[in-house]
Design a protein around this motif. Structure first.
Motif, short mmCIF file in Angstrom:
data_model
loop_
_atom_site.label_atom_id
_atom_site.label_comp_id
_atom_site.label_asym_id
_atom_site.label_seq_id
_atom_site.Cartn_x
_atom_site.Cartn_y
_atom_site.Cartn_z
N ASP A 268 0.84 -1.19 0.00
CA ASP A 268 0.00 0.00 0.00
C ASP A 268 0.88 1.26 0.00
N PRO A 269 1.09 1.89 -1.16
CA PRO A 269 1.94 3.08 -1.22
C PRO A 269 1.49 4.20 -0.29
N ASP A 270 0.18 4.39 -0.15
CA ASP A 270 -0.31 5.45 0.74
C ASP A 270 0.05 5.15 2.19
N PHE A 271 -0.07 3.89 2.59
CA PHE A 271 0.30 3.48 3.94
C PHE A 271 1.78 3.77 4.18
N ILE A 272 2.62 3.44 3.20
CA ILE A 272 4.06 3.67 3.34
C ILE A 272 4.35 5.16 3.44
N ARG A 273 3.72 5.94 2.58
CA ARG A 273 3.96 7.39 2.55
C ARG A 273 3.62 8.03 3.89
N GLU A 274 2.53 7.60 4.50
CA GLU A 274 2.08 8.21 5.76
C GLU A 274 3.01 7.86 6.92
N ARG A 275 3.59 6.68 6.90
CA ARG A 275 4.38 6.23 8.04
C ARG A 275 5.88 6.39 7.85
N PRO B 10 8.00 9.05 7.44
CA PRO B 10 8.77 10.00 8.25
C PRO B 10 9.01 9.52 9.69
N LEU B 11 7.94 9.02 10.34
CA LEU B 11 8.08 8.57 11.72
C LEU B 11 9.00 7.36 11.82
N MET B 12 8.85 6.41 10.91
CA MET B 12 9.70 5.22 10.96
C MET B 12 11.15 5.54 10.68
N TRP B 13 11.38 6.50 9.78
CA TRP B 13 12.76 6.94 9.52
C TRP B 13 13.35 7.58 10.76
N LEU B 14 12.54 8.36 11.47
CA LEU B 14 13.02 8.99 12.69
C LEU B 14 13.41 7.94 13.73
N ILE B 15 12.55 6.93 13.89
CA ILE B 15 12.85 5.87 14.86
C ILE B 15 14.12 5.12 14.46
N ALA B 16 14.23 4.77 13.16
CA ALA B 16 15.41 4.04 12.69
C ALA B 16 16.68 4.87 12.86
N SER B 17 16.56 6.18 12.64
CA SER B 17 17.73 7.05 12.76
C SER B 17 18.18 7.19 14.21
N THR C 122 14.33 -8.61 12.11
CA THR C 122 14.94 -8.22 10.83
C THR C 122 15.15 -6.72 10.69
N PRO C 123 15.93 -6.11 11.57
CA PRO C 123 16.12 -4.66 11.48
C PRO C 123 16.78 -4.22 10.18
N ASP C 124 17.62 -5.07 9.58
CA ASP C 124 18.26 -4.67 8.32
C ASP C 124 17.23 -4.54 7.20
N THR C 125 16.23 -5.43 7.18
CA THR C 125 15.18 -5.35 6.17
C THR C 125 14.36 -4.08 6.33
N ILE C 126 14.00 -3.77 7.57
CA ILE C 126 13.19 -2.58 7.82
C ILE C 126 13.94 -1.32 7.40
N LEU C 127 15.22 -1.23 7.78
CA LEU C 127 16.01 -0.05 7.43
C LEU C 127 16.16 0.08 5.92
N PHE C 128 16.46 -1.02 5.24
CA PHE C 128 16.66 -0.93 3.80
C PHE C 128 15.36 -0.58 3.08
N THR C 129 14.24 -1.12 3.56
CA THR C 129 12.95 -0.80 2.95
C THR C 129 12.64 0.69 3.08
N LEU C 130 12.92 1.26 4.25
CA LEU C 130 12.71 2.69 4.43
C LEU C 130 13.60 3.51 3.49
N ALA C 131 14.86 3.10 3.39
CA ALA C 131 15.80 3.83 2.55
C ALA C 131 15.41 3.74 1.07
N PHE C 132 15.02 2.54 0.62
CA PHE C 132 14.64 2.35 -0.77
C PHE C 132 13.41 3.20 -1.10
N SER C 133 12.41 3.18 -0.22
CA SER C 133 11.17 3.92 -0.47
C SER C 133 11.42 5.43 -0.47
N THR C 134 12.35 5.89 0.34
CA THR C 134 12.69 7.31 0.36
C THR C 134 13.44 7.72 -0.90
#
Length: 312
Positions: free
Chosen positions: A57-64, A66-73, A104-116
């Motif tokens: 769901d691209p809209d779901f990803i778009r909405e979440r 920024p917050l997920m990137w902040l947490i990962a950072s 799987t923190p590496d998957t989550i981080l890479f998914t955030l980076a790819f989508s950004t």
């Protein structure tokens, strides 16, 4: 991901021989147990979510995002390098080493980076064991594009022109002991190479470090998984044992865990056209050895940058 189990059958020399009565009865019991296990496995598998491609769901990803990137950072101090090495469009097979248990923190981080980097509209999927998709803490990953690891899902994703992230090492690699944290270990699994050749797509190696420092991983628990028939019932070849928050002794990691705030670094390497690199009929073993060597050299370099565990 592909299983690592080795099927062992009794050897036979081709000569007929009589069996004692108790041997026949034992074989019948074994056959009955096998049928029961098969029926139970089918029931369990039917109740696990498949994570179909259309759940992304691209809209779901778009909405979440920024917050997920902040947490990962903040928590992981995540750093992803080399995203420009991924082709700007078209299907591509991203092949990564895998760490950190079921979280799987590496998957989550890479998914955030790819989508950004590429935008949420670019189709991007990640293969995972369907038990991960069933986890209460990770169920929302399906909306980020995480789908059940199966040949049909992999082929369909690439045929739609998507980028697909696979971890050949699967549960075997992600639950390796912490003292093997800086080791690329696919367990000899080579199906991803055949997939890339059949689909005519490039391979992009993705190398991550730090995930195996998010808990203390003690053992894969392969013997325990066989003893409990998990390999037959749930396609689980391992039942890992670790020390992790909040459980202390964590057996199976079925409920996940709170990962320690280890610094994660991921490096994406240049795309490899297998036929251009290895000729019109690449040798699977040669390709596998080359990729493992390339990724291990990169992982060694990333590990050399770290001064302390967790802190990085």
């Amino acid at each position: 991901m592909a299983s690592t189990g080795v099927v062992r059958a009794p050897s036979r020399n081709g000569h007929a021989r009589s069996e004692p009565a108790n041997g026949h009865e034992h074989g019948s019991r074994g056959s009955l147990l096998g049928r029961v296990a098969g029926q139970l496995a089918a029931q369990v598998q039917r109740r696990l979510p498949r994570g179909d491609l259309d759940e992304r769901d691209p809209d779901f990803i778009r909405e979440r995002l920024p917050l997920m990137w902040l947490i990962a950072s903040v928590w992981f101090r995540g750093e992803v390098r080399g995203l420009g090495n991924i082709p700007d469009s078209g299907p591509v097979l991203l092949v990564g080493n895998h760490s950190g248990g079921n979280m799987t923190p590496d998957t989550i981080l890479f998914t955030l980076a790819f989508s950004t980097f590429f935008g949420v509209e670019r189709r991007f999927y990640q293969l995972a064991h369907n038990l991960v998709l069933a986890s209460p803490a990770l169920g929302s990953l399906r909306k980020f594009g995480t789908v059940a690891a199966s040949p049909s899902n992999a082929e369909e994703a690439l045929e739609t022109g998507a980028a697909l992230l696979v971890y050949p090492g699967g549960d075997y690699e992600v639950h390796r002991p912490s003292w093997e944290g800086n080791k690329v270990d696919f367990g000899g699994r080579k199906g991803f190479i055949r997939l890339a050749l059949e689909q005519g797509v490039p391979i992009v190696p993705v190398v991550a470090v730090g995930g195996q420092e998010t808990a203390l991983f003690l053992t894969r628990g392969e013997r325990l998984a066989r003893l409990l028939w998990l390999d037959r019932l749930l396609r689980l070849k391992v039942l890992p044992i670790s020390l992790a928050l909040p459980w202390g002794l964590n057996i199976g990691d079925m409920l996940g865990h709170v990962p320690l705030p280890a610094k994660l670094t991921i490096e994406t390497l240049p795309a490899i056209d297998l036929r251009e690199e290895f000729g019109p009929n690449p040798d699977i073993d040669d390709v596998y050895d080359h990729l493992i060597r390339l990724m291990q050299e990169t992982l060694d370099a990333l590990a050399s940058e770290r001064r302390l565990p967790v802190l990085g």
